[in-house]
Design an enzyme around this catalytic site. Structure first.
Site, PDB file in Angstrom:
ATOM      1  N   PRO A  16       0.788  -1.233   0.000  1.00  0.00           N
ATOM      2  CA  PRO A  16       0.000   0.000   0.000  1.00  0.00           C
ATOM      3  C   PRO A  16       0.823   1.287   0.000  1.00  0.00           C
ATOM      4  CG  PRO A  16      -0.195  -1.160   2.087  1.00  0.00           C
ATOM      5  CD  PRO A  16       0.484  -2.094   1.140  1.00  0.00           C
ATOM      6  N   ASN A  17       0.329   2.223  -0.772  1.00  0.00           N
ATOM      7  CA  ASN A  17       0.841   3.603  -0.882  1.00  0.00           C
ATOM      8  C   ASN A  17       2.107   3.723  -1.711  1.00  0.00           C
ATOM      9  OD1 ASN A  17      -1.221   4.887   0.759  1.00  0.00           O
ATOM     10  ND2 ASN A  17      -0.294   3.818   2.481  1.00  0.00           N
ATOM     11  N   ARG A  24       5.326  12.279  -2.371  1.00  0.00           N
ATOM     12  CA  ARG A  24       5.308  12.831  -1.003  1.00  0.00           C
ATOM     13  C   ARG A  24       6.429  12.200  -0.180  1.00  0.00           C
ATOM     14  NH1 ARG A  24       0.270  12.112   2.012  1.00  0.00           N
ATOM     15  NH2 ARG A  24       1.428  13.452   3.417  1.00  0.00           N
ATOM     16  N   TYR A  29      11.506   8.518   1.532  1.00  0.00           N
ATOM     17  CA  TYR A  29      11.413   7.508   0.462  1.00  0.00           C
ATOM     18  C   TYR A  29      12.088   7.950  -0.835  1.00  0.00           C
ATOM     19  CZ  TYR A  29       7.980   5.723   3.737  1.00  0.00           C
ATOM     20  OH  TYR A  29       7.366   5.252   4.873  1.00  0.00           O
ATOM     21  N   ASN A  78       7.743  -5.895  -1.048  1.00  0.00           N
ATOM     22  CA  ASN A  78       7.748  -4.762  -0.131  1.00  0.00           C
ATOM     23  C   ASN A  78       6.322  -4.651   0.387  1.00  0.00           C
ATOM     24  OD1 ASN A  78       7.752  -2.394   1.276  1.00  0.00           O
ATOM     25  ND2 ASN A  78       8.918  -1.229  -0.249  1.00  0.00           N
ATOM     26  N   ALA A  81       3.156  -0.990   4.880  1.00  0.00           N
ATOM     27  CA  ALA A  81       2.600  -0.983   6.249  1.00  0.00           C
ATOM     28  C   ALA A  81       2.063  -2.346   6.671  1.00  0.00           C
ATOM     29  CB  ALA A  81       1.505   0.072   6.350  1.00  0.00           C
ATOM     30  N   ASP A  91       1.344 -15.578   6.595  1.00  0.00           N
ATOM     31  CA  ASP A  91       0.972 -16.981   6.344  1.00  0.00           C
ATOM     32  C   ASP A  91       1.128 -17.334   4.868  1.00  0.00           C
ATOM     33  OD1 ASP A  91       0.436 -17.609   8.963  1.00  0.00           O
ATOM     34  OD2 ASP A  91      -1.729 -17.262   8.805  1.00  0.00           O
ATOM     35  N   GLU A 102      12.282  -9.920   1.583  1.00  0.00           N
ATOM     36  CA  GLU A 102      11.479  -8.792   2.085  1.00  0.00           C
ATOM     37  C   GLU A 102      12.307  -7.534   1.857  1.00  0.00           C
ATOM     38  OE1 GLU A 102      10.786  -8.894   6.307  1.00  0.00           O
ATOM     39  OE2 GLU A 102       9.839  -6.907   6.315  1.00  0.00           O
ATOM     40  N   HIS A 104      12.606  -3.205   1.920  1.00  0.00           N
ATOM     41  CA  HIS A 104      12.121  -1.879   2.335  1.00  0.00           C
ATOM     42  C   HIS A 104      13.077  -0.811   1.813  1.00  0.00           C
ATOM     43  CE1 HIS A 104       9.146  -3.568   5.068  1.00  0.00           C
ATOM     44  NE2 HIS A 104      10.076  -4.442   5.424  1.00  0.00           N
ATOM     45  N   ILE A 105      12.527   0.246   1.276  1.00  0.00           N
ATOM     46  CA  ILE A 105      13.336   1.362   0.776  1.00  0.00           C
ATOM     47  C   ILE A 105      14.095   2.015   1.932  1.00  0.00           C
ATOM     48  CG2 ILE A 105      13.209   3.669  -0.266  1.00  0.00           C
ATOM     49  CD1 ILE A 105      10.593   2.626  -1.681  1.00  0.00           C
ATOM     50  N   SER A 106      13.378   2.266   3.023  1.00  0.00           N
ATOM     51  CA  SER A 106      13.979   2.927   4.190  1.00  0.00           C
ATOM     52  C   SER A 106      14.512   1.877   5.165  1.00  0.00           C
ATOM     53  CB  SER A 106      12.930   3.800   4.889  1.00  0.00           C
ATOM     54  OG  SER A 106      11.855   2.995   5.348  1.00  0.00           O
ATOM     55  N   ARG A 111      13.798   3.943  12.296  1.00  0.00           N
ATOM     56  CA  ARG A 111      12.607   4.777  12.383  1.00  0.00           C
ATOM     57  C   ARG A 111      11.893   4.561  13.725  1.00  0.00           C
ATOM     58  NH1 ARG A 111       9.478   4.189   7.011  1.00  0.00           N
ATOM     59  NH2 ARG A 111       8.411   5.963   7.953  1.00  0.00           N
TER      60      ARG A 111
HETATM   61  O1  CA2 Z   1      10.675   1.740   3.352  1.00  0.00           O
HETATM   62  C1  CA2 Z   1       9.786   1.059   2.834  1.00  0.00           C
HETATM   63  O2  CA2 Z   1       9.873   0.568   1.715  1.00  0.00           O
HETATM   64  C2  CA2 Z   1       8.489   0.812   3.614  1.00  0.00           C
HETATM   65  O3  CA2 Z   1       8.043  -0.530   3.375  1.00  0.00           O
HETATM   66  C3  CA2 Z   1       7.471   1.803   3.110  1.00  0.00           C
HETATM   67  C4  CA2 Z   1       6.171   1.812   3.920  1.00  0.00           C
HETATM   68  C5  CA2 Z   1       6.411   1.896   5.403  1.00  0.00           C
HETATM   69  O4  CA2 Z   1       5.194   1.647   6.087  1.00  0.00           O
HETATM   70  C6  CA2 Z   1       7.439   0.915   5.867  1.00  0.00           C
HETATM   71  O5  CA2 Z   1       7.738   1.212   7.199  1.00  0.00           O
HETATM   72  C7  CA2 Z   1       8.715   0.979   5.090  1.00  0.00           C
HETATM   73  C8  CA2 Z   1       5.263   2.981   3.556  1.00  0.00           C
HETATM   74  C9  CA2 Z   1       5.122   3.278   2.125  1.00  0.00           C
HETATM   75  C10 CA2 Z   1       4.448   4.598   2.011  1.00  0.00           C
HETATM   76  O6  CA2 Z   1       4.725   5.113   0.764  1.00  0.00           O
HETATM   77  C11 CA2 Z   1       4.684   6.435   0.612  1.00  0.00           C
HETATM   78  C12 CA2 Z   1       4.898   6.879  -0.646  1.00  0.00           C
HETATM   79  C13 CA2 Z   1       4.900   8.232  -0.903  1.00  0.00           C
HETATM   80  C14 CA2 Z   1       4.654   9.114   0.111  1.00  0.00           C
HETATM   81  C15 CA2 Z   1       4.407   8.649   1.379  1.00  0.00           C
HETATM   82  C16 CA2 Z   1       4.422   7.307   1.637  1.00  0.00           C
END
Ligand code: CA2
Length: 152
Positions: A16-17, A24, A29, A78, A81, A91, A102, A104-106, A111
């Site tokens: 998601p997102n 943003r 990110y 990825n 959330a 599962d 798995e 994650h960008i960050s 965090r």
């Molecule tokens: O660092 C990552 O790849 C995350 O999986 C990104 C998730 C976050 O919940 C994880 O802790 C780490 C959130 C992705 C939200 O994506 C956005 C994209 C643009 C602007 C804001 C959020």
């Protein structure tokens, strides 16, 4: 048998997102969009067939993991959330019998505390976090290496 064995290619699933990347919160990110990340992954994959997807829906992500389980040589996910909330995705990943990363960008461990425990990390082959958007390319190359090692 090719580099990916009897199963065809690798799948990358984004949660998601992540379709809003580059729009943003660039301080967390970065400025790279998901379309640019897909291009990075395709370049890293070379001749290996790549399925690249994103959904905001938990059900869709689970269905795609099941599809990958039936067809893919390896998987990068990825879960965004859902990493911190979804036992259902955990599962589904448990049932994936080949290499799964798995991603994650960050660096989630740098965090806030709520980002520190991913349900996925205990059931995947490897975890990559904190390398930024370019890290997807490293993940693709690592996954292909893992698949080749298993086939050898
Ligand atoms: O660092 C990552 O790849 C995350 O999986 C990104 C998730 C976050 O919940 C994880 O802790 C780490 C959130 C992705 C939200 O994506 C956005 C994209 C643009 C602007 C804001 C959020």
């Amino acid at each position: 048998m090719g580099a990916t064995g009897d199963f065809s290619g690798i799948h990358i699933i984004n949660g998601p997102n992540l379709n809003r990347l580059g729009i943003r919160e660039p301080e967390i990110y970065g400025h790279t969009t998901l379309a640019e990340i897909e291009a990075i992954c395709r370049e890293a994959a070379g001749d290996v067939p790549l399925t690249f997807r994103q959904s905001n829906s938990e059900q869709q992500l689970i269905d795609w993991i099941h599809e990958a389980t039936d067809t893919a040589a390896g998987l990068i996910i990825n879960p965004a959330a859902f990493s911190f909330t979804s036992m259902a995705i955990m599962d589904a990943l448990k049932m994936f019998p080949r290499p799964v990363i798995e991603f994650h960008i960050s660096n989630i461990h740098r965090r806030e505390e709520m980002y520190h425990h991913s349900y996925m990390s205990g059931v995947v082959t490897a975890v990559l976090a904190g390398l930024g958007a370019r890290g997807y390319g490293h993940a693709v190359r690592a996954l292909i290496g893992m698949i080749e090692d298993e086939a050898a």
